[in-house]
Design a protein around this motif. Structure first.
Motif, PDB file in Angstrom:
ATOM      1  N   ASN A 137     -18.642 -57.200 -10.318  1.00 55.12           N
ATOM      2  CA  ASN A 137     -18.624 -57.796  -8.984  1.00 55.12           C
ATOM      3  C   ASN A 137     -17.197 -58.280  -8.716  1.00 55.12           C
ATOM      4  O   ASN A 137     -16.695 -59.170  -9.402  1.00 55.12           O
ATOM      5  CB  ASN A 137     -19.604 -58.975  -8.918  1.00 55.12           C
ATOM      6  CG  ASN A 137     -19.514 -59.702  -7.589  1.00 55.12           C
ATOM      7  OD1 ASN A 137     -19.473 -59.081  -6.536  1.00 55.12           O
ATOM      8  ND2 ASN A 137     -19.481 -61.030  -7.642  1.00 55.12           N
ATOM      9  N   ALA A 161     -16.856 -69.063  -3.540  1.00 57.86           N
ATOM     10  CA  ALA A 161     -18.290 -69.285  -3.325  1.00 57.86           C
ATOM     11  C   ALA A 161     -18.865 -68.250  -2.366  1.00 57.86           C
ATOM     12  O   ALA A 161     -19.961 -67.721  -2.594  1.00 57.86           O
ATOM     13  CB  ALA A 161     -18.518 -70.701  -2.790  1.00 57.86           C
ATOM     14  N   LEU A 203     -19.584 -65.040  -3.938  1.00 61.97           N
ATOM     15  CA  LEU A 203     -20.748 -65.070  -4.819  1.00 61.97           C
ATOM     16  C   LEU A 203     -22.045 -65.260  -4.032  1.00 61.97           C
ATOM     17  O   LEU A 203     -23.115 -65.527  -4.620  1.00 61.97           O
ATOM     18  CB  LEU A 203     -20.593 -66.198  -5.846  1.00 61.97           C
ATOM     19  CG  LEU A 203     -19.487 -65.965  -6.884  1.00 61.97           C
ATOM     20  CD1 LEU A 203     -19.208 -67.247  -7.660  1.00 61.97           C
ATOM     21  CD2 LEU A 203     -19.877 -64.836  -7.837  1.00 61.97           C
ATOM     22  N   GLY A 204     -21.949 -65.143  -2.718  1.00 58.53           N
ATOM     23  CA  GLY A 204     -23.158 -65.184  -1.894  1.00 58.53           C
ATOM     24  C   GLY A 204     -23.609 -66.552  -1.463  1.00 58.53           C
ATOM     25  O   GLY A 204     -24.751 -66.721  -1.026  1.00 58.53           O
ATOM     26  N   THR A 205     -22.716 -67.551  -1.558  1.00 61.37           N
ATOM     27  CA  THR A 205     -23.067 -68.916  -1.162  1.00 61.37           C
ATOM     28  C   THR A 205     -22.335 -69.288   0.118  1.00 61.37           C
ATOM     29  O   THR A 205     -21.137 -69.033   0.248  1.00 61.37           O
ATOM     30  CB  THR A 205     -22.697 -69.926  -2.267  1.00 61.37           C
ATOM     31  OG1 THR A 205     -23.448 -69.638  -3.442  1.00 61.37           O
ATOM     32  CG2 THR A 205     -22.981 -71.352  -1.831  1.00 61.37           C
ATOM     33  N   ALA A 226     -22.197 -74.505  -7.088  1.00 63.17           N
ATOM     34  CA  ALA A 226     -22.645 -73.261  -6.461  1.00 63.17           C
ATOM     35  C   ALA A 226     -21.945 -72.058  -7.095  1.00 63.17           C
ATOM     36  O   ALA A 226     -22.564 -71.004  -7.304  1.00 63.17           O
ATOM     37  CB  ALA A 226     -22.358 -73.316  -4.964  1.00 63.17           C
ATOM     38  N   ILE A 227     -20.670 -72.215  -7.391  1.00 60.48           N
ATOM     39  CA  ILE A 227     -19.918 -71.113  -8.021  1.00 60.48           C
ATOM     40  C   ILE A 227     -20.479 -70.820  -9.413  1.00 60.48           C
ATOM     41  O   ILE A 227     -20.693 -69.654  -9.776  1.00 60.48           O
ATOM     42  CB  ILE A 227     -18.418 -71.467  -8.094  1.00 60.48           C
ATOM     43  CG1 ILE A 227     -17.813 -71.432  -6.698  1.00 60.48           C
ATOM     44  CG2 ILE A 227     -17.679 -70.506  -9.024  1.00 60.48           C
ATOM     45  CD1 ILE A 227     -16.387 -71.947  -6.625  1.00 60.48           C
ATOM     46  N   ARG A 287     -23.513 -71.376 -10.525  1.00 53.34           N
ATOM     47  CA  ARG A 287     -24.831 -70.736 -10.382  1.00 53.34           C
ATOM     48  C   ARG A 287     -24.659 -69.273  -9.976  1.00 53.34           C
ATOM     49  O   ARG A 287     -25.363 -68.387 -10.471  1.00 53.34           O
ATOM     50  CB  ARG A 287     -25.674 -71.478  -9.330  1.00 53.34           C
ATOM     51  CG  ARG A 287     -26.190 -72.833  -9.779  1.00 53.34           C
ATOM     52  CD  ARG A 287     -27.295 -73.321  -8.834  1.00 53.34           C
ATOM     53  NE  ARG A 287     -26.823 -73.405  -7.450  1.00 53.34           N
ATOM     54  CZ  ARG A 287     -26.249 -74.497  -6.922  1.00 53.34           C
ATOM     55  NH1 ARG A 287     -26.077 -75.579  -7.673  1.00 53.34           N
ATOM     56  NH2 ARG A 287     -25.879 -74.510  -5.655  1.00 53.34           N
ATOM     57  N   GLY A 288     -23.710 -69.028  -9.073  1.00 46.72           N
ATOM     58  CA  GLY A 288     -23.487 -67.654  -8.632  1.00 46.72           C
ATOM     59  C   GLY A 288     -22.989 -66.764  -9.762  1.00 46.72           C
ATOM     60  O   GLY A 288     -23.414 -65.609  -9.890  1.00 46.72           O
ATOM     61  N   ALA A 333     -25.882 -65.926 -11.971  1.00 45.79           N
ATOM     62  CA  ALA A 333     -26.775 -64.950 -11.332  1.00 45.79           C
ATOM     63  C   ALA A 333     -26.221 -63.531 -11.479  1.00 45.79           C
ATOM     64  O   ALA A 333     -26.972 -62.581 -11.755  1.00 45.79           O
ATOM     65  CB  ALA A 333     -26.952 -65.302  -9.856  1.00 45.79           C
ATOM     66  N   THR A 362     -17.981 -60.744 -13.242  1.00 47.05           N
ATOM     67  CA  THR A 362     -17.281 -61.083 -11.997  1.00 47.05           C
ATOM     68  C   THR A 362     -15.780 -61.057 -12.235  1.00 47.05           C
ATOM     69  O   THR A 362     -15.282 -61.670 -13.190  1.00 47.05           O
ATOM     70  CB  THR A 362     -17.698 -62.472 -11.486  1.00 47.05           C
ATOM     71  OG1 THR A 362     -19.111 -62.468 -11.222  1.00 47.05           O
ATOM     72  CG2 THR A 362     -16.945 -62.808 -10.200  1.00 47.05           C
TER      73      THR A 362
END
Length: 361
Positions: free
Chosen positions: A73, A92, A95-97, A110-111, A113-114, A117, A125
């Motif tokens: 990714n 973020a 990473l889809g946030t 959030a980063i 968690r992304g 995932a 990534t």
């Protein structure tokens, strides 16, 4: 215009980086080796630097075109002096946030968690930061902290940093980035092309758009192309675009050094680099005032050899005239000195003559 005249299917020397025109010079081949090694390691920082126009973005595009998106990714960022929080928001988002309204602590969570995932989906990534020399020190430190995120002993984020030479100097010379420097697993500086790489580079790009040998370039023209561009790909592309444009207008089938020098001088004058123009034009080439030929008489520009012969003949003529004038001046001076000596000797004899006349009286 010139693509029609030369029967080309497109423009081979566009300034916009295009991975389709990738050419494997020695320095780019080394960079690819470092990047491949870095990707296999899957952690740390990889740093690629180079002068503006050295091909960093084209290199990056070529690398990304070889990457399987099912395994990696990629978050790509071109910096414009981003502050740490802005940097975190961009990451973020990658990473889809949605970062809107989140505090720094929330962004970091959030980063993380992304990244987890993405890892659970069997992918890694990669964060690519272009123009990294624009990053403030605080943002660089934030990147170092992000590289700490791990899962099962494996890094969740790998970072490529691409920048101009001052970024390399910054990493090597500042103690404030020592911790990041220790995490750099590969670093390479893109050098300009060597003189012998210019012709293969030009042939490669022309061949991709259907080149059939028109136009042709003499060895002297290739040498002039390297001299004017310094081997920097973007400069060479700009120079070649103008050379082909002139060739299409003047219907030139074979370029020599005189035509390249003429275009080089025009480009230097366009950007106000008259000193650079004088520096690049060889002594035997036409002066800037005469190097730009009038339309329709381009082939009347003398070759470097004939220009040198004409200049030498003119210089010899001037020397001969100066020598003749010096000879005349020497003769005149000799006569003046003789007259002066005669006058002095006459003055010395006159008192004796006057005494003799007095005694006779």
């Amino acid at each position: 215009m010139y693509d029609d005249f030369y029967g080309l299917s497109g423009k081979p020397f566009q300034l916009t980086p295009d991975p389709a025109f990738w050419f494997d010079t020695g320095t780019h081949r080394k960079a690819m080796a470092y990047l491949t090694y870095g990707l296999s390691e899957g952690e740390g920082f990889i740093v690629i630097t180079g002068e503006p126009g050295a091909g960093k973005t084209t290199l990056l595009g070529h690398v990304l075109s070889t990457i399987d998106p099912a395994r990696l990714n990629v978050i790509r960022l071109v910096t414009t002096q981003l502050e740490p929080e802005d940097l975190l928001q961009v990451i973020a988002s990658g990473l889809g946030t949605d970062p809107a309204g989140l505090s720094k602590a929330q962004l970091l969570s959030a980063i993380e968690r992304g990244l987890h995932a993405v890892a659970r989906a069997g992918r890694r990534t990669l964060l690519v930061v272009d123009e990294a020399q624009s990053l403030p020190l605080s943002a660089i430190e934030e990147l170092r902290m992000l590289s700490n995120f791990q899962a099962g002993g494996h890094a969740l984020l790998q970072i490529f940093l691409l920048g101009q030479p001052e970024f390399r100097e910054r990493l090597q010379g500042s103690g404030r980035v020592e911790q990041l420097r220790q995490r750099v697993i590969a670093m390479h500086h893109l050098d300009p092309m060597e003189a012998h790489e210019v012709e293969p580079y030009i042939v490669h790009r022309l061949s991709l758009v259907g080149w059939n040998g028109r136009p042709d370039f003499t060895p002297e023209a290739i040498e002039a192309l390297h001299r004017w561009s310094g081997g920097v790909p973007r400069r060479l592309n700009l120079l070649m675009s103008r050379v082909l444009l002139m060739g299409g207008v003047e219907e030139i089938e074979r370029f020599d050094a005189a035509e390249i020098d003429a275009v080089g001088v025009e480009l230097a004058e366009d950007v106000g680099h008259s000193e650079e123009a004088e520096e690049h034009v060889p002594a035997a080439a036409p002066s800037p005032d005469t190097a730009r030929p009038a339309r329709g008489v381009l082939h009347a520009v003398p070759s470097p050899g004939s220009a040198q012969t004409a200049e030498l003949a003119a210089l010899n003529d001037r020397i001969a005239k100066l020598e003749a004038r010096l000879a005349d001046q020497d003769e005149t001076l000799r006569r003046v000195l003789m007259l002066l000596v005669d006058w002095v000797e006459g003055e010395e004899r006159r008192p004796n003559i006057d005494r003799l006349r007095g005694n006779a009286a």
